[in-house]
Every structure is written in C-alpha cells, then in structure tokens.
Design an enzyme around this catalytic site. Structure first.
Site, mmCIF file in Angstrom:
data_model
loop_
_atom_site.group_PDB
_atom_site.id
_atom_site.type_symbol
_atom_site.label_atom_id
_atom_site.label_comp_id
_atom_site.label_asym_id
_atom_site.label_seq_id
_atom_site.Cartn_x
_atom_site.Cartn_y
_atom_site.Cartn_z
ATOM 1 N N CYS A 1 0.845 -1.190 0.000
ATOM 2 C CA CYS A 1 0.000 0.000 0.000
ATOM 3 C C CYS A 1 0.884 1.244 0.000
ATOM 4 O O CYS A 1 1.967 1.239 0.558
ATOM 5 C CB CYS A 1 -0.946 0.073 1.179
ATOM 6 N N ARG B 1 3.886 -0.151 -4.857
ATOM 7 C CA ARG B 1 3.673 -0.702 -3.514
ATOM 8 C C ARG B 1 2.325 -1.414 -3.376
ATOM 9 O O ARG B 1 2.046 -2.020 -2.337
ATOM 10 C CB ARG B 1 3.758 0.426 -2.475
ATOM 11 N N TRP C 1 -3.060 -2.529 -1.619
ATOM 12 C CA TRP C 1 -2.758 -3.946 -1.808
ATOM 13 C C TRP C 1 -3.640 -4.653 -0.791
ATOM 14 O O TRP C 1 -3.400 -4.577 0.413
ATOM 15 C CB TRP C 1 -1.283 -4.196 -1.528
ATOM 16 N N ASN D 1 -2.019 2.079 6.154
ATOM 17 C CA ASN D 1 -1.173 0.932 5.787
ATOM 18 C C ASN D 1 -1.012 0.073 7.023
ATOM 19 O O ASN D 1 -0.810 0.630 8.106
ATOM 20 C CB ASN D 1 0.245 1.389 5.428
ATOM 21 N N GLY D 2 -0.985 -1.230 6.869
ATOM 22 C CA GLY D 2 -0.782 -2.097 8.034
ATOM 23 C C GLY D 2 -2.019 -2.934 8.284
ATOM 24 O O GLY D 2 -2.909 -3.026 7.431
ATOM 25 N N GLU E 1 16.409 -18.512 -6.917
ATOM 26 C CA GLU E 1 16.112 -17.137 -7.311
ATOM 27 C C GLU E 1 15.583 -17.080 -8.751
ATOM 28 O O GLU E 1 14.627 -16.358 -9.044
ATOM 29 C CB GLU E 1 17.379 -16.275 -7.133
ATOM 30 N N LYS F 1 11.926 -15.637 -9.841
ATOM 31 C CA LYS F 1 11.738 -14.524 -10.796
ATOM 32 C C LYS F 1 10.680 -14.867 -11.835
ATOM 33 O O LYS F 1 9.802 -14.069 -12.127
ATOM 34 C CB LYS F 1 13.044 -14.200 -11.535
ATOM 35 N N GLU G 1 7.123 -15.032 -10.396
ATOM 36 C CA GLU G 1 6.571 -13.720 -10.053
ATOM 37 C C GLU G 1 6.021 -12.966 -11.244
ATOM 38 O O GLU G 1 4.962 -12.369 -11.163
ATOM 39 C CB GLU G 1 7.674 -12.828 -9.458
ATOM 40 N N HIS H 1 15.801 -37.347 -6.337
ATOM 41 C CA HIS H 1 15.025 -37.842 -5.186
ATOM 42 C C HIS H 1 13.541 -37.478 -5.296
ATOM 43 O O HIS H 1 12.842 -37.480 -4.293
ATOM 44 C CB HIS H 1 15.610 -37.297 -3.885
ATOM 45 N N LYS I 1 5.584 -4.278 -3.557
ATOM 46 C CA LYS I 1 7.029 -4.200 -3.407
ATOM 47 C C LYS I 1 7.516 -4.493 -1.999
ATOM 48 O O LYS I 1 8.462 -5.217 -1.801
ATOM 49 C CB LYS I 1 7.494 -2.819 -3.866
HETATM 50 C C1 F6R Z 1 11.219 -11.009 -5.095
HETATM 51 C C2 F6R Z 1 11.028 -9.971 -4.095
HETATM 52 C C3 F6R Z 1 10.619 -10.387 -2.730
HETATM 53 C C4 F6R Z 1 11.464 -9.647 -1.692
HETATM 54 C C5 F6R Z 1 10.975 -9.964 -0.273
HETATM 55 C C6 F6R Z 1 11.844 -9.290 0.779
HETATM 56 O O1 F6R Z 1 11.556 -10.496 -6.341
HETATM 57 O O2 F6R Z 1 11.194 -8.810 -4.364
HETATM 58 O O3 F6R Z 1 10.708 -11.758 -2.567
HETATM 59 O O4 F6R Z 1 12.795 -10.027 -1.855
HETATM 60 O O5 F6R Z 1 9.661 -9.528 -0.131
HETATM 61 O O6 F6R Z 1 11.840 -7.917 0.657
HETATM 62 P P1 F6R Z 1 12.946 -7.018 1.321
HETATM 63 O O7 F6R Z 1 14.248 -7.352 0.681
HETATM 64 O O8 F6R Z 1 12.519 -5.606 1.050
HETATM 65 O O9 F6R Z 1 12.960 -7.344 2.781
#
Ligand code: F6R
Length: 612
Positions: A2, A27, A74, A100-101, A485, A489, A492, A508, A607
């Site tokens: 948010c 966000r 969000w 927010n929260g 990772e 990616k 997502e 396995h 984000k």
């Molecule tokens: C993946 C991504 C998330 C963040 C996770 C932690 O592309 O962006 O998995 O890595 O939410 O966020 P931070 O690093 O801000 O604590």
C-alpha cells in the site's frame, strides 16, 4: 505494501497527490482513492484498478483544495472494490483516513462500534479506525481523539487523517508501517516511501513507532502516543528524481537489470580497495563500532524473506568457506515463531532491500531481546531495519521500483562478499587470499556488462520456450540459491510454475515431472561441482527433457548435451552467482514480456511487505 501520500501547503493538492500515487503504485495497485478538503467539505473519489482509473474518474474536474490524502491499495481485508478502497470515512463524512498495516483486533472494535450504532460500509480493518476516532471526537479534539483511538488498537499502522471539524490540518501516525514527513518550502508532503517525496524536497523526518505528527500549512509538531512533544532530527534523502524514472527503458525491471554494473561498482567503490592493501584487518565503515564484538562472533544467523533470503543462502556458502564462521539462513517469518537459541556470541543479520519487511523486522527485534548482535544489510537508508540494527552496511543500489527484485539482490551479494573478506581477515584468511577475491570482485561490473550485451540472444531463447508451463531450475553449491532465485523470478512475473532445486536432490523426486514439455534450466559453470551437474543433465536428457544451460564461456562439451546454452564469463567459484543470475533475470523478464504481462507490477504482489 500500500502507498500513502498526503499534502498540505499552498498548491492544489489533487495533482500532487495523483503524481505521488503514480510513484507509489509499485507498492500496491489493486485500487486507489483520494480525499481533499475543499470549501469546508471533504470530497472523496475511489477507483478499482491502477491509478490511471482514478485519474480518469477525476477527469477534467478542477479541485481547488490544498489539503488532501491518498492511497494505493494492496488488499489484505476485503477484495479490491470501491467500498474497500481508501480513504475510509466515519458515519457523518467528517473524518477520512488512509491506512497501511493491519489492525489485528478490528473485529472486536467493530462489534463494539456497531453496538454504538456506527454504520460500516467496507469489509476492511482500516474503516474501524475512522469510526473509533469519530467516537472520541464527540468530546475530544482531533489530535486527542486520534491518540485515544490508537491506544485501543492492536496491530500496525501508517496513517494520514483529515477532519472536517478541524480543516486546517492533517494528522499522521505510525506503528510498524513506514511514514516519512517531507519538509518543503511552504508545504509538507507525507508518504509511505521516499519516491513520492523526492520531487518536492530532500528534507525529511522519519516518523518512529508510536509517534504522531500534527501538520498545518506552516508548521508541524511531533508527539509520542502519550502526547509528549518530541523533537526529531531532519535527515537528507539520498535519492534523486532521476533515479525514480525509467530512463528510456520499457520497464523499471529492465532498467534495474541493466543498472547492475553501475550499482555493483558503487557498492564496491571505496570499500573493496582496502582489501587490496597490506592492511591488517580492513573494516567497513558501518561496522567499525562493533569491530571487537565481531571478532568474538561464533555463529551467524541470517534472517530474510524472498529474494533477500536467497542472497543470504549465497552468503552462507561464502561465510562458511572463507570466513570459517558457522552460518545459518532462516526465513524471517519462521524464525520469529521458533525458539531460536541465541546469545551474545551470535550475530543475527537482517538482509532487506526495503528495510521495512515486517517479518524481518520482527526477527531482528526477537534477536535483540535475546542479546544477539544485530546487523543489517539494507538498501533503503533511514528505513526501520537500518535504524534498529546495531550496525550494518548499506547496499547502495538506489531505489528499486520494479516489484521483482534484481539489482537489490546482486548488491546484497556485494556486501556479503565484502563481509566475508572482513570477517575472514579477522580470522584465518590470508592477505593473499583476500587480495585475490577483492581483485576478482572488482572485475564483476565489467563481466556483467558483457552478459547484458547478449540480452537479444537471451530474449530469443525466452521466446522459444514461451509455451512452457513449467520449469525446473537446478544448480549446486553457490548456484543452488541462484536456481531458487531464477525460479522465483519467473514465477513472479510470468505466472508459470517453476521450481528451484539443488541438482543432487532432483533424482530424489522432481525428476518424475520431467518430459519433453517440462524444460530444465541448469546453472552449470566450470566450478568444483561441474561434473556432478553434468551427470544431472544427462539424467534429464535420458528422460527426454529439454535443457537450457548457463555455462562458462568456452565450454564446448555442454553444448552437446543442452538444447540451448547461455554463456557467462569465468570468475572465482564464490563469485559465480553474480554472473549466473543475470541471464536468469533477463530470461524471466523477456518471458513475462512475451506473454504480455506488466512485469513491473505483477498480479497479487507489492514491493514492500509491511504486514505479517
Ligand atoms: C522477489 C522480491 C521479494 C522480496 C521480499 C523481501 O523479487 O522482491 O521476494 O525479496 O519480499 O523484501 P525485502 O528485501 O525488502 O525485505
């Protein structure tokens, strides 16, 4: 998670709020809304979808109001809809707020308020706050009503509130969700994130937990929840307006992938050089005050989420192999509910791009309570984790706007590599070894530039596989976290199923999935586990599976086994993740773009995850 923006000053509020919402959209972007005080009335407009929908709703209407609040959502409680969008109001339409929260005891409070004949319009937890404040506002002034309401609330909040009965002010409050007060010339801009403030001012105050600010057009006053006035330091933002634009790239994600040589260079500059000198034990600036404690550390526990967790896993290999310190990596969301065994000889390291991730913050607080040394590897300067850890190193990647993390990841690796050198030198690492690693680290930006030049080739491969519905990502040792990772990616931003596995684990279980429609991506540089990876590849090949290999330049053998090969340059084994992750970022990006998705704002994501 948010976005909040609020404005009070001499200009028309609506254009400033809309611009702020566009900046904050990464966000959260399932709905947006705005409230402005105009001619002793509060006008509220909301729209489901992206900010542009709200803008279309506002259309040509000219609002003269100079005080307003806005929000991009969000969803946590209640689906995206006009009625669930913020700002939320009270029964009389006097009080409006953005939040927010999460208010954990909202149902309990709602039941009490319903008995008092309050009428609720939404399914959200946030609306409860507006009614609670309304209830106190029958007898108390605006500020006292907010303070009393917050005393009853359990949970987290970043809040901006306006009130028709005191129309010359905005009240903001924070507990657990970030809020920044930007101090401009004859105006104040409040936002949940620096990106919405930076075009107005670089002078900011970071509101702390349980703090509240009363802001008028010419002044502000900050107090704590007990209504005691407090004075706060004015900080300088280290972001520029330019950094918050796409700069000619079609998406922020692509810009951020291409920025990696530059930001890795920034992360190394002035830091790595000290490991090339004959100094006894070079110390990184942000860790100097804990130097003695670091020498006594017997164990490291890294806590993080998502991509930051995966960089922690790479760090585990580095720290154990070269610094000789036992290291564990924990999902922050799990760590906080376990009974971790910690003492003053343990360093608990939070890795976080935003520095606001609720689970990581909670893990660090838990570690602090147990007497551990807490350290941060954080990008956002002034963020809560950066402020609450005992010491740390900033990753210096600049603002990361694309929701899928890219440059934040590789700059976290930079800090982990530098910490490995420093902690290693405090222990048994030779000066020769630290110099060798430092020299190779310095070359990383150039090596990445070389891979980026091959982006068209990677785009072609991504297109070739665009009908795949599943992917298996495989790697060993330093590149096992890169497999995780890479899979994250593509999940997502392309919404395809992908799994990351350690190559040795594949036989396995997951190998049962393999057929000609289920491709595997092998991260297989010429390192100490190369032969083992090749055996894994043969096993997939024997079952008719297609293979894309990420291999070291000059490796001809792999081209005979894999269907497609993306070559990466040679570097030290410990540093291969820096170069192996780049093709996977590009692959995921082009795969998502080929499917027509908005890769900067993937569905269901936001984000910075400031709720549990
Ligand atoms: C993946 C991504 C998330 C963040 C996770 C932690 O592309 O962006 O998995 O890595 O939410 O966020 P931070 O690093 O801000 O604590």
């Amino acid at each position: 998670m948010c976005g909040i923006i609020a404005y009070i000053g001499k200009q028309k509020a609506v254009p400033i709020l809309l611009e702020g919402l566009r900046q904050l959209e990464y966000r959260g972007y399932d709905s947006a809304g705005i409230s402005v005080i105009q001619k002793e009335k509060i006008i509220t407009l909301k729209a489901v979808g992206k900010v542009v929908e709200l803008q279309n709703k506002i259309g040509e209407r000219d609002f003269s109001g100079k005080i307003g609040i806005a929000h991009t959502r969000w969803a946590t409680h209640g689906k995206p809809s006009d009625k669930n969008s913020h700002p939320h109001g009270d029964c009389e339409g006097n009080i409006f707020l953005v939040h927010n929260g999460i208010i954990e005891n909202y149902q309990e409070l709602k039941n009490i308020l319903i008995k008092k004949k309050h009428k609720f319009l939404s399914e959200t937890d946030s609306e409860v706050l507006a009614h609670l404040i309304e209830d106190f506002n029958k007898t108390l002034n605006f500020k006292k009503s907010v303070l009393e309401a917050l005393k009853l609330v359990r949970g987290t909040y970043g809040l901006a509130i306006i009130n028709k009965n005191e129309p010359d002010k905005i009240i903001i409050a924070r507990n657990g969700s970030p809020l920044i007060l930007g101090i401009g010339k004859d105006e104040f801009i409040v936002a949940s994130d620096a990106s919405a403030v930076v075009r107005h001012t670089d002078k900011v105050i970071y509101l702390g937990d349980n703090e509240l600010a009363e802001i008028t057009a010419d002044d502000f006053e900050i107090s704590n929840i007990k209504n005691k006035i407090i004075s706060k330091k004015i900080s300088k933002l280290n972001w520029t307006v330019e950094e918050s634009k796409k700069g000619g790239f079609s998406h922020f994600m692509l810009k951020e992938i291409f920025q990696q040589p530059e930001v890795i260079g920034n992360g190394l500059r002035g830091r790595v050089e000290r490991f090339l000198l004959e100094e006894s034990v070079p110390m990184l600036g942000g860790l100097r005050m804990v130097e003695k404690r670091l020498r006594k550390i017997k164990k490291i526990v890294i806590v993080a989420c998502g991509t930051s967790y995966y960089s922690g896993l790479v760090g585990e290999y580095m720290l154990e192999e070269y610094a000789g310190i036992p290291t564990e990596v924990e999902y922050a969301s799990e760590f906080r509910y376990r009974k971790p065994i910690l003492d003053s000889s343990t360093a608990v390291v939070a890795i976080s791009q935003s520095g606001e991730t609720a689970d990581t913050l909670a893990a660090i607080r838990e570690a602090k309570n147990k007497g551990a040394l807490t350290l941060g590897i954080v990008n956002v300067v002034g963020s809560t984790i950066a402020r609450e850890t005992d010491a740390g190193t900033h990753t210096l990647s600049g603002p990361e706007i694309g929701v899928a993390s890219t440059k934040a990841f590789t700059t976290q690796l930079v800090v982990l590599a530098l910490w490995t050198l420093m902690l290693g030198r405090q222990r048994s690492m030779s000066n020769v070894m630290s110099k060798r690693i430092a020299q190779e680290l310095k070359k990383i930006p150039k090596l990445i530039e070389g891979i980026l030049k091959k982006s068209k080739e990677i785009q072609k491969i991504a297109k070739k596989y665009s009908s795949a519905k599943d992917f298996l990502y495989l790697g060993r040792k330093y590149n096992f976290p890169i497999a995780l990772e890479g899979a994250l990616k593509i999940k997502e931003i392309s919404y395809v199923h992908a799994e990351g596995y350690a190559t040795g684990e594949m036989k396995h279980g997951p190998i049962a999935l393999i057929d000609e429609n289920f491709p595997s991506i092998f991260i297989c540089p010429k390192d100490s586990v190369y032969e083992k990876n090749i055996s894994g590849m043969q096993e997939i090949k024997a079952r008719g599976g297609k293979i894309i290999a990420i291999a070291t330049v000059g490796d001809k053998e792999i081209a005979r086994i894999a269907d497609d090969v993306i070559y990466i340059p040679k570097t030290l084994e410990m540093l291969t993740p820096f170069v192996s992750v780049i093709p996977l970022q590009l692959f995921a990006y082009y795969f998502g773009v080929a499917k027509g998705y908005d890769v900067d704002k993937p569905r269901n994501l936001a984000k910075s995850v400031t709720v549990e």
